[in-house]
Scaffold this motif. Sequence first.
Motif, PDB file in Angstrom:
ATOM      1  N   PRO A 125      44.383  14.090  27.589  1.00 36.34           N
ATOM      2  CA  PRO A 125      43.570  14.973  26.864  1.00 36.34           C
ATOM      3  C   PRO A 125      44.471  16.445  26.226  1.00 36.34           C
TER       4      PRO A 125
ATOM      5  N   MET B 291      36.910  15.138  28.493  1.00 35.75           N
ATOM      6  CA  MET B 291      38.047  15.987  28.631  1.00 35.75           C
ATOM      7  C   MET B 291      37.431  17.079  26.909  1.00 35.75           C
ATOM      8  N   GLY B 292      36.526  16.665  26.378  1.00 35.90           N
ATOM      9  CA  GLY B 292      35.655  17.014  24.871  1.00 35.90           C
ATOM     10  C   GLY B 292      36.798  16.705  24.073  1.00 35.90           C
TER      11      GLY B 292
ATOM     12  N   ASN C 248      28.230  20.491  32.694  1.00 36.69           N
ATOM     13  CA  ASN C 248      28.844  19.926  31.235  1.00 36.69           C
ATOM     14  C   ASN C 248      28.476  19.127  29.581  1.00 36.69           C
TER      15      ASN C 248
ATOM     16  N   LEU D  64      27.053  17.041  30.053  1.00 36.26           N
ATOM     17  CA  LEU D  64      26.957  15.814  29.392  1.00 36.26           C
ATOM     18  C   LEU D  64      25.720  14.413  29.378  1.00 36.26           C
TER      19      LEU D  64
ATOM     20  N   ARG E 110      34.496  21.686  26.718  1.00 36.17           N
ATOM     21  CA  ARG E 110      34.314  20.825  27.757  1.00 36.17           C
ATOM     22  C   ARG E 110      35.855  21.211  28.049  1.00 36.17           C
ATOM     23  N   MET E 111      36.976  20.998  26.989  1.00 42.08           N
ATOM     24  CA  MET E 111      38.371  20.938  28.092  1.00 42.08           C
ATOM     25  C   MET E 111      38.424  22.108  28.825  1.00 42.08           C
TER      26      MET E 111
ATOM     27  N   ARG F 251      33.303  20.626  22.515  1.00 40.85           N
ATOM     28  CA  ARG F 251      33.945  19.584  22.749  1.00 40.85           C
ATOM     29  C   ARG F 251      35.012  20.525  23.247  1.00 40.85           C
TER      30      ARG F 251
ATOM     31  N   ILE G  55      44.175  14.787  22.871  1.00 45.00           N
ATOM     32  CA  ILE G  55      42.704  15.431  22.288  1.00 45.00           C
ATOM     33  C   ILE G  55      42.909  16.266  21.332  1.00 45.00           C
TER      34      ILE G  55
ATOM     35  N   MET H 208      36.443  16.830  34.943  1.00 46.43           N
ATOM     36  CA  MET H 208      35.806  16.467  35.413  1.00 46.43           C
ATOM     37  C   MET H 208      36.578  15.081  36.192  1.00 46.43           C
TER      38      MET H 208
END
Lengths: 217, 343
Positions: free
Chosen positions: B112, A126-127, B58, B60, B87-88, B84, B115, B92
Amino acid sequence: MTSQLWVLIGNGVLETLQMTVSATILAYLIGLPIGIALVVTAKEHILQNRIVNLVLGVLMNIFRSIPFLILLVVLIPFTRFVTGSSIGTTATIVPLTVGAIPIVARMVESSLKEVPSGIVEAAQSMGASPISIIFRFIIPEAMPSLLLGATINLATVLGYSAMAGCIGGGGLGAIALNYGYYRYQQDILFITVAILIIIVQVFQESGTLLANKKRHS
Amino acid sequence: MSEQTAIFRLNHVTKLFQTKNSTVRAVDDVSFDIRQGEIFGIIGMSGAGKSTLVRMLNRLEEATDGEVIFDGKNLGNLSNKQLRTIRMSMAMIFQSFNLLMQKTVLANVMLPMKIAHVPHKEQKERALQMLKVVGLEDKASAWPAQLSGGQRQRVAIARALAMNPKVLLCDEATSSLDPKITEEILALLKDINQKLNLTIVIITHEMSVVEKICDRVAIISDGKLAEIGEVKEVFTSPKTEAARHLILPVEKELNLFDTTDRRCIRIVFDGRAASDPLIANLVADTGVKVNILCADTKTVGGVGFGQMIVELPKDEDAANLVINYIKEKGVNFHEIERKGDKI
Ligand SMILES: Nc1ncnc2c1ncn2[C@@H]1O[C@H](COP(=O)(O)OP(=O)(O)OP(=O)(O)O)[C@@H](O)[C@H]1O
Ligand SMILES: [Mg+2]
């Protein structure tokens, strides 16, 4: 028994609670970050760092392996430096805290490690930043387990506080020792022990209740 | 927006894992594009490297070599902070859902956005809206533990959609669900793909998942890209053993018959040929009898297609007659390698 004695015991209870609760809170202030650091610096974790992990781990092991009674004695100069005295309720909080830190850290570590790695992965995807991952994902997920751990720590510190009574600490431990042991007042010994048991029971039950209330799986 | 725009571009991507006494080539020099707006399947046997591959999309998982370009940006060149942020826009979902069990459904979907520091009121509105999309608006205040597997995956999808991502990566998202629920989740994904023009990447080891919703598929075998193309294309004429193995599992069943010292062929029908009574005509026209060992039909991309494994007559001439007949009819077929050969 005279009312004077009851006042004495009442004060003992207050002192014991004061020592136990303050030492546990202080131990969490230091032990919680250490426990978190132990988890996130571990291999393959979000802030992997071998050196930090190793140093913290070894430090915690050293402190944990010193018997508490010995720690009490060894820490006397330090305690005097911090509180200006080496006896009494306030002074006892120092060794109690120091003794509880490694236990808290390891307990926190094991609670946080129960959180499935998939949660961390989801957070990363999700970052989320490392700070977010720790405080928005790992800790909330570990909360019921952390609460149970805190309950156990509280009871452990309570036991230590009674021990500290032997070398000049206050509280129920000191009363039990001074009246019950040195002056052969069996009834006081009995009452203080009974009160200690009740306090532990109350801690444990309310902790378990709270943890279960918080747990949704 | 052109269908041909690549949202992901993989250039010679390699991932090595160093274990105690060996190096695992989990992904081995893989290059392909994933197009904007498509549902892209990545299929392979267990251990083929699918999860590793999708996790490189992404970042990871860091690529050992090669580059992953997302929306024009080389992921390998991004700082942690930039990564980051990016990635938003690439959500996933997982086989094990990975919901927070100690938070309500609503709080999970809001996470999400929390964040990303979206204002609280907006978080809640959007979360409720997403729960509606997945059909769980009445479960907002439930705990994940109270939900079924299919419902949990729906919550995970709602959570994934919360930040309005450009792509949705799904790693075995239906593998722990039963067939009926799998159907429902796949239908939901297809729906989202069409309504939101969201690119979806689906990792699976189940051919049926690819059949049902993917536009294109990549077949991964031993970390390498074995085959890539339109699902229909790859299905009707798989070119590699790895592809045949995954697509036409009837071959495996062939072992069960343990027939046969005879030659066997696989005939693949597309929608048109399937309506022709090929075998009946064959027997009528050539007078040669063949034995059908097994047959199977499925619908791929709305077109029915079938396959059949046919045992040829022992006599060489008769066998060749059959082969020539099928060739003439323009039907797709190939001879199955003998047992002992790697099928
Ligand atoms: N962290 C790791 N360390 C070492 N080897 C790894 C690691 N992750 C994956 N591998 C290896 O890389 C290869 C590919 O693994 P991967 O999980 O990508 O396969 P997969 O196609 O997703 O399989 P499955 O269908 O079983 O999920 C396997 O051989 C696996 O053992
Ligand atoms: Mg996998």
